[in-house]
Design an enzyme around this catalytic site. Structure first.
Site, short mmCIF file in Angstrom:
data_model
loop_
_atom_site.label_atom_id
_atom_site.label_comp_id
_atom_site.label_asym_id
_atom_site.label_seq_id
_atom_site.Cartn_x
_atom_site.Cartn_y
_atom_site.Cartn_z
CG ASN A 1 -51.71 -25.35 7.41
OD1 ASN A 1 -52.29 -26.49 7.70
ND2 ASN A 1 -51.80 -24.40 8.50
CG HIS B 1 -57.31 -28.74 9.02
ND1 HIS B 1 -56.34 -28.61 8.02
CD2 HIS B 1 -56.98 -27.91 9.76
CE1 HIS B 1 -55.65 -27.80 8.29
NE2 HIS B 1 -55.95 -27.25 9.32
#
Ligand code: NDP
Length: 485
Positions: free
Chosen positions: A125, A52
């Site tokens: 997510n 990420h």
């Protein structure tokens, strides 16, 4: 006009020339202003996140539209109409900070709620499930998806080699390879807690919960060919420009709630991150609205240094026996201690909007002035227990005690990562609800990467797809054959 200064605040007379021994001479050792400039420049980067890394952040508001006091004592879930400040960070997963926006990848969808009882981070997510159900596999999984250790290039053969040995990935692989694998923009995708979390109320009753953030902009996606035409930073630009022009993106917030008794009897393990709770069994209930309405002022200070962690929980919201969640309870906070430091929670984007009183002291960079906690807790007593409660020394509050977490079996390994368990039904359910156009995209996307893997991996993957749905396996097999000609 503001005067240019050094970092210690002293005005600078000349910032174009270093001190030198004459016009053509070497620099002298009293160039401390030059040294400060170069030394600070060398230290501009902190370690990027291993996963990420490429992120996009914005501030906003969560408005509760349904009172949830029957399920949770969390203050921001009481009284419909209540508003809570949020910070949201979207991200890609596998690429580094300087990778592109329009890659086929899962997107991070992390929401921080600045509640009056501390920060609650929903670190989710844009997919309702994940590739694996046990954190022991996480470093291996990520290694297989990132660049090849020898060539430093993406290597699809590595991706498929991992998945071929981990059929628990089939559901998420099917989502990733579907049209949803490349969103049109960050505004046009859903968010999910993916994990099962819990809620608990004042009567000490615990409920299991999954969060869903449904985009009000509508789902829009890109094919590989369309994505290849997009500029590398197009998603960042889209988000910043939409918010700057007042076109605030929003999501309708929904939840699925399950009682402890329902969880015990349910055919699906409700704590398995590779599975959803089918809507017909646990319908979505609308509880609020999330709106993004303010761009960050400083990307590094806010989006780069925001330290989301699933361990940022508040009274009324708890963890669950989801093994991946348990792994992240440790790993995320640990990553921020390494990247930013022991006192990362004192930074403005990370500090709560409520009083902070504790007995943690000192450490690197301790003492950032904070309206809620003073600096390094000022002159307050630094040990507990003490005799100074009457002077304001903080004491625990038993009224926020969490009810016991129901754990019903003896601890041992291999209790969960079973290759015989049902890794296929829900991937098949998803395949069967796709239109013909979506199926064509799915098969094409799979074959694009899988055709670069060995014959043996291709055959193992076809066997997995066939177990999801016979037609699914047959079509991947046929497309591989055509690709091989
Ligand atoms: P439903 O028919 O009630 O719901 C199907 C869901 O699938 C919708 O939420 C829809 O999202 C979503 N969806 C449609 N296309 C895709 C895609 N290409 N990738 C990801 N999601 C997609 O079915 P069930 O609840 O019985 O679930 C069937 C399957 O749907 C599951 O196995 C799972 O793969 C998928 N799904 C289920 C979710 C759940 O929480 N139950 C959530 C998301 C997906 P939207 O409303 O945005 O169009």
């Amino acid at each position: 006009m503001n005067k240019l200064t050094t970092a210690n605040g002293a005005p600078i007379a000349d910032d174009d020339n270093s001190i030198s021994a004459g016009e053509r001479g070497s620099l002298t050792f009293d160039n401390y202003r030059l040294f400060e400039k170069l030394a600070h420049f060398n230290r501009e980067r902190i370690p990027e996140r291993v996963v990420h890394a490429r992120g996009y952040g914005a501030h906003g508001t969560f408005t509760l539209t349904k009172d949830l006091s029957a399920f949770s004592m969390a203050d921001f879930l009481q009284n419909a109409g209540r508003k809570t400040d949020v910070f949201v960070r979207f991200s890609t997963v596998a690429g580094g900070q300087d990778s592109g926006d329009f890659v086929r990848d899962v997107r991070g969808f992390a929401v921080r709620f600045y509640t009056q009882q501390g920060n609650f981070d929903m670190v989710g997510n844009n997919t309702p499930v994940f590739f694996i159900r046990d954190p022991a596999k996480f470093p291996d999984f990520i290694h297989s998806q990132k660049k090849d250790p020898a060539t430093n290039l993406p290597n699809p053969a590595n991706h498929w080699e991992f998945w071929a040995s981990n059929p628990q990935s089939m559901h998420q692989v099917t989502i990733l390879m579907s049209d949803r694998g490349i969103p049109f923009s960050l505004r046009h995708m859903n968010g999910y807690s993916s994990h099962t979390l819990s809620l608990w109320n004042k009567a000490d009753e615990r409920y299991w919960i999954k969060w869903h953030f449904k985009t009000d902009q509508g789902i829009r996606t890109l094919t590989n060919e369309e994505a290849a035409q997009k500029p590398a930073d197009g998603m960042q630009r889209d988000l910043v420009e939409a918010i700057a022009s007042g076109d605030f993106p929003s999501w309708t917030v929904k939840v699925q709630i399950m009682s402890e008794a329902q969880a015990r009897d349910y055919a699906i393990n409700p704590f398995d991150l590779t599975k959803v709770w089918p809507h017909q069994d646990f319908p979505l209930e609308e509880i609020g609205k999330l709106e993004l309405n303010r761009n960050v002022e400083n990307y590094f200070a806010e989006t780069e240094q925001v330290a989301f962690s699933p361990s940022n929980l508040v009274p009324g919201i708890g963890a669950s026996p989801d093994k991946m969640l348990q792994g992240r309870l440790f790993a995320y906070a640990d990553a921020h201690r390494y990247r930013i430091g022991a006192n990362h929670q004192q930074l403005p984007v990370n500090r709560p909007q409520c009083p902070v009183h504790h007995y943690q002291r000192d450490g690197a960079m301790a003492g950032i002035e904070c309206p809620y906690g003073g600096h390094n807790q000022s002159s307050k007593v630094n040990f507990y227990p003490n005799d100074r409660a009457s002077e304001g020394a903080p004491v625990p509050d038993p009224s926020v005690a969490e009810p016991p977490m129901p754990l019903e079996e003896q601890a041992w390994t291999k209790a969960y990562d079973s290759r015989d368990s049902d890794n296929y039904s829900q991937a098949g359910d998803l395949y069967r609800l796709m239109s013909e156009e979506q199926k064509l995209q799915l098969i094409g996307n799979i074959v694009g990467g899988l055709s670069q893997a060995s014959d043996s991996i291709q055959q193992r993957m076809v066997a997995h797809f066939t177990q999801c749905d016979e037609d699914y396996g047959r079509r991947v097999q046929a497309a591989l054959k055509t690709a091989g000609i």
